[in-house]
Write an enzyme that holds these catalytic residues in place. Structure first.
Site, PDB file in Angstrom:
ATOM      1  N   ASN A   1       0.823  -1.197   0.000  1.00  0.00           N
ATOM      2  CA  ASN A   1       0.000   0.000   0.000  1.00  0.00           C
ATOM      3  C   ASN A   1       0.869   1.264   0.000  1.00  0.00           C
ATOM      4  O   ASN A   1       1.067   1.879  -1.049  1.00  0.00           O
ATOM      5  CB  ASN A   1      -0.951  -0.013   1.197  1.00  0.00           C
ATOM      6  CG  ASN A   1      -1.927   1.145   1.163  1.00  0.00           C
ATOM      7  OD1 ASN A   1      -1.875   1.995   0.284  1.00  0.00           O
ATOM      8  ND2 ASN A   1      -2.816   1.188   2.120  1.00  0.00           N
ATOM      9  N   ASP A   2       1.417   1.605   1.152  1.00  0.00           N
ATOM     10  CA  ASP A   2       2.167   2.858   1.268  1.00  0.00           C
ATOM     11  C   ASP A   2       3.297   2.971   0.246  1.00  0.00           C
ATOM     12  O   ASP A   2       3.605   4.069  -0.218  1.00  0.00           O
ATOM     13  CB  ASP A   2       2.754   2.986   2.680  1.00  0.00           C
ATOM     14  CG  ASP A   2       1.650   3.160   3.719  1.00  0.00           C
ATOM     15  OD1 ASP A   2       0.590   3.703   3.357  1.00  0.00           O
ATOM     16  OD2 ASP A   2       1.848   2.748   4.871  1.00  0.00           O
ATOM     17  N   VAL A   3       3.918   1.834  -0.099  1.00  0.00           N
ATOM     18  CA  VAL A   3       5.081   1.887  -0.993  1.00  0.00           C
ATOM     19  C   VAL A   3       4.691   2.190  -2.437  1.00  0.00           C
ATOM     20  O   VAL A   3       5.553   2.342  -3.294  1.00  0.00           O
ATOM     21  CB  VAL A   3       5.893   0.579  -0.952  1.00  0.00           C
ATOM     22  CG1 VAL A   3       6.452   0.344   0.439  1.00  0.00           C
ATOM     23  CG2 VAL A   3       5.080  -0.600  -1.415  1.00  0.00           C
ATOM     24  N   THR A   4       3.377   2.279  -2.711  1.00  0.00           N
ATOM     25  CA  THR A   4       2.946   2.621  -4.057  1.00  0.00           C
ATOM     26  C   THR A   4       2.298   3.999  -4.091  1.00  0.00           C
ATOM     27  O   THR A   4       1.831   4.439  -5.130  1.00  0.00           O
ATOM     28  CB  THR A   4       1.895   1.616  -4.562  1.00  0.00           C
ATOM     29  OG1 THR A   4       0.738   1.707  -3.713  1.00  0.00           O
ATOM     30  CG2 THR A   4       2.417   0.205  -4.532  1.00  0.00           C
TER      31      THR A   4
ATOM     32  N   ALA B   1       1.199   3.750   7.482  1.00  0.00           N
ATOM     33  CA  ALA B   1       1.565   5.138   7.695  1.00  0.00           C
ATOM     34  C   ALA B   1       0.321   5.945   8.077  1.00  0.00           C
ATOM     35  O   ALA B   1       0.418   7.100   8.453  1.00  0.00           O
ATOM     36  CB  ALA B   1       2.216   5.711   6.458  1.00  0.00           C
TER      37      ALA B   1
END
Lengths: 102, 465
Positions: free
Chosen positions: B394-397, B435
């Site tokens: 999720n956050d890494v995209t 996050a």
């Protein structure tokens, strides 16, 4: 004047940090998890100290407070040594299979 | 009985073998040989210790028994542990190294004659300093790893635990540790030694509780590093080269991994250690959570999109590990490949809960390692790919990291998933990631949300292909 043996050990320590630095940077990111498990296993070489403590008692006092802590530390370190190396082996074997497939 | 010089040489050899063990990990081909060197180094170190003491009486048998008990437990765990639980395992193992260091330090403190360090109450000053540093770092490693383990296992909440005055308290304890070591060295009082251990355990606990679940990769690497420094401290006490070399190797290895992980999140090490990430942002994201339209689809739609693609990039994350979807994923990819679709995997440095976690899971599912790419290697390929299949990440995209300077993850390197012609996003719900921020990608024109369990969805897509 003689040099304190501590200085020699400190030299080994500092140089090993540098070796560690360069060796670890060359580890491929896909093997970072095996890196952690293998460093875990090798840091259990602390078992050396545990064995010395465990064997320190003479035949009359095999179990004294100090040696009992030694024995316990032996078991803890042994869990890590066997567990660490075997789980690393298990992981690395998975990277092997693919090589054959190709 | 081995002479002291000869055993020192053997310890040196075992230290060199440990260096080769790490060196082997530079490529998967040489890695197994490296592991063998590591085992050999350990066997040499243990044998030499026995031979140099030369006491093969009852004590020796007891040592062997304890060694076997530990060994059996370790071997059992190593064979049983699922690959998804690797972070917990490593955290647990770190705690054992820490505790072993503490125990060895206690044994040395109580019986210094055995280690040639002087007599109780009259321990050589240098040895006492080394011993107390080793013990303190070991204790911090132990309690810190226990907390990390509990958080990873989900026994303890992964969200950061913060309270007022936390940082001053920690600073105060750290300073008192230094003062106690100083007093301990000048008085040799055993009470101070126990107090030192107690507050070191306490600070290890306090240091890790404010760090959130998503920062676990940093925490695990950091504890890895600590366990090395603890071993090195004990190594100085025991005047043992193998232990000093290993401690230095492990210490720097853990430090480098922490650095790589921090860079992967674009955060400074201190920022992570001081903790509290995510807690403050939660409220902000709740406020602007107005209902924005998303396109959601089913397995059929996803299969249709992928069948008509010529290249697909898969972006796995921790959610894939939780859903145990890696095998289902590999089956889906096999089907895609049969249809002449090019498939590659994109791994973000902090995907998963420890460094390299995703790579191991994919390797377990028989994904060839030459199809798996790191962020820098693959990020330019998204623009040319037809479909990005985001599973459990999720956050890494989140493109917000590139566009919104207000965002807590601004500046973090992210995978350019949005540049793909279409994005398939497998997720249970629209809830934000660790996050605590909303992912803009959900609302993009070319994104199709697949709301389902990752494993079930992947299996359904395979059926529809």
């Amino acid at each position: 004047m003689e040099i304190d043996p501590f200085i020699f050990r400190l030299s080994i320590f500092i140089l090993s940090i540098f070796i560690g630095y360069y060796v670890v940077w060359s580890v491929t990111p896909s093997l970072h998890t095996p890196l952690m498990s293998v460093t875990n296993a090798i840091s259990s070489v602390i078992i050396v100290g545990a064995i010395i403590a465990g064997l320190a008692g003479n035949s009359n006092t095999i179990f004294n407070t100090s040696s009992i802590f030694g024995f316990l530390a032996i078991s803890l370190a042994a869990v890590n040594i066997f567990g660490g190396f075997l789980v690393t082996q298990r992981m690395l074997a998975m990277y092997k299979k693919k090589k054959k497939d190709k | 009985m081995l002479s002291a010089n000869l055993s020192a040489i053997f310890y040196l050899i075992s230290g060199v073998l440990f260096i080769l063990a790490l060196r082997g990990l530079s490529s998967p081909e040489t890695s197994r040989q490296g592991n063998f060197f590591g085992i050999l180094g350990m066997v040499i170190a243990i044998m030499v210790t026995f031979l140099s003491i030369g006491n093969f009486s009852t004590g020796f048998v007891i040592v062997l028994i304890f060694l076997l008990i530990g060994g059996l437990i370790g071997a059992f765990i190593a064979y049983k542990i699922p690959m998804t639980a690797m972070p917990e395992l490593v955290a647990g193992f770190h705690s054992l190294v820490g505790l072993a260091a503490v125990f060895v330090a206690i044994a040395a403190f109580l019986n210094p004659e055995a280690f040639n360090l002087g007599y109780p109450g009259k321990i050589k000053l240098g040895s006492l300093i080394e011993m107390s540093i080793g013990a303190a770092v070991g204790a911090i490693t132990f309690s810190g790893s226990i907390i990390a383990f509990l958080k990873l296992q989900g026994i303890m909440s992964g969200s950061p635990i913060t309270f007022k005055g936390q940082h001053p308290l920690n600073a105060f304890i750290l300073i008192s540790i230094i003062i106690i070591i100083y007093l301990l060295c000048s008085t040799q009082s055993s009470n101070l030694f126990w107090i030192l251990l107690a507050i070191s355990f306490l600070i290890g606990f306090l240091l890790i509780i404010p760090i959130g679940g998503a920062d676990m990769p940093v925490v695990i690497s950091m504890l890895n590093s600590y366990s090395g420094w603890a071993a090195a401290g004990i190594g100085f006490t025991l005047e043992n080269t193998a232990l000093i070399i290993t401690g230095a190797l492990v210490g720097s290895s853990g430090a480098i991994l922490s650095y790589i992980m921090c860079k992967g999140m674009n955060r400074s090490f201190f920022n992570v250690i001081l903790g509290g990430f995510g807690a403050t942002e939660q409220s902000a994201s709740e406020q602007n959570k107005e209902q924005r339209p998303v396109k959601s689809g089913n397995a059929d739609d996803a299969a249709f999109l992928m069948k008509n693609a010529s290249s697909v990039i898969i972006v796995p994350g921790y959610g894939m590990a939780v859903a145990q979807a890696q095998h289902a994923l590999r089956e889906m990819v096999d089907t895609l490949k049969k249809n002449d679709i090019k498939v590659s995997y994109a791994i973000h440095p902090v995907a998963g809960r420890m460094p390299g976690h995703m790579n191991v899971l994919l390797a377990e599912a028989n994904v060839p390692y030459d199809e798996v790419f790191e962020l820098e290697e693959i990020n330019n390929d998204f623009a040319n790919a037809d479909v990005a299949f985001v599973i459990g990440a999720n956050d890494v995209t989140n493109p917000v990291a590139k566009t919104d300077p207000q965002s807590p993850i601004y500046g973090m390197p992210v995978l350019d998933v949005e540049k793909c012609k279409s994005v398939l996003f497998v997720k249970r719900s629209l809830s934000p990631g660790y996050a605590g921020i909303d992912n803009d990608l959900f609302y993009k024109e070319n994104t199709l949300m697949l709301f389902a369990d990752a494993k079930k969805m992947t299996e359904d897509i395979t059926k529809n292909l």
